[in-house]
Design a protein around this motif. Structure first.
Motif: not given
Length: 282
Positions: A75-76, A105-115
């Protein structure tokens, strides 16, 4: 090409216009690499998206591992790659074990993921291997699934992979729909033996890590972006329990049942898969 990310070099296969909406592919395995997915979907999806296929650290065409690896490392790496590429936000598509990494990844960095798109994900490794071995047992008379309680362990993983390995040349029968049994995955023959060896080393290391046993199903309720779950009719990985949790817990989730295909819809029905994903992401 090889791109220096954190303390390693990742193989990054990037296709499509630089200003198109970015889409990260997260491969499964563990250690499967991105070659096969990009062979079937890279150019198709690149007609509308900036597609980024990455071999995880130590996998296939990325630099070999030099030490232990965890799911948090992966993820990093993705986050560092996103920043390196100057991408503010991207969509992710996780296949099989890659669906587990994509969920984390989506729940660790939600601002980075659109869908988020999940194709036949293995979110819970015990449930997924229950389903996988269950699909193999009808082809293995006399073989049984040993009872198990508790989290995934490397010993359990190795034992269940060994059961599936008993299928030998028939292994792909449980992964593909009946009309697709002659499908060839190009990575099996076009990727050098050296790269397959790297993938094996990665799988050995990641399954030893504490992260491999950690539960992730609780993260489904935390998905803050629209999510699509694609489940093949003959897929032997995603369990009924995982599907039910997705349908009940994901705030903005869409479920698609793919009739006639198995674990590799992106290859078995490539054009339909492209349309399905493109429409969802658009």
């Amino acid at each position: 090409m090889l791109t220096e990310i954190r303390d390693t070099k990742l193989h990054v296969d990037e296709r499509g216009a630089a200003d198109a909406p970015p889409l990260l592919f997260v491969h499964g395995g563990p250690g499967a690499g991105s070659y096969d997915f990009m062979a079937f979907q890279g150019d198709r999806l690149a007609e509308r998206f900036r597609v980024i296929g990455v071999d995880q650290r130590g996998v296939q065409q990325s630099a070999p591992l030099t030490g232990p690896v965890s799911e948090q490392d992966l993820i990093a790496d993705y986050e560092a790659l996103r920043e390196h590429l100057g991408i503010e936000q991207w969509a992710i598509l996780g296949h099989s074990y890659g669906g587990r990494i994509a969920l984390r990844y989506a729940t660790t960095h939600p601002a980075a993921i659109s869908k988020a798109v999940f194709e036949n994900p293995a979110w819970d490794m015990v449930l997924a291997t229950d389903t996988l071995v269950g699909a193999a047992l009808p082809l293995l008379p006399g073989v049984e699934l040993p009872p198990h309680t508790g989290p995934m362990t490397k010993q359990l993983w190795d034992a269940r992979v060994a059961v599936v390995g008993q299928l030998g040349e028939r292994r792909m029968e449980i992964y593909l729909g009946p009309d697709n049994r002659d499908l060839q995955l190009p990575g099996d023959t076009e990727i050098a033996a050296e790269y397959h060896g790297r993938s094996g080393q990665f799988a050995d290391q990641i399954t030893q890590s504490a992260s491999f046993a950690e539960p992730v199903l609780q993260y489904l309720a935390e998905l803050a972006m629209p999510a699509l779950l694609i489940k093949g009719e003959y897929d032997p990985v995603t369990s009924a329990e995982e599907i039910e949790l997705f349908r009940s817990d994901v705030p903005d989730g869409t479920y698609y049942y793919a009739a006639g295909v198995g674990h590799f819809m992106h290859a078995e029905q490539a054009d339909l898969f492209t349309r399905l994903v493109s429409d969802f992401l658009s």
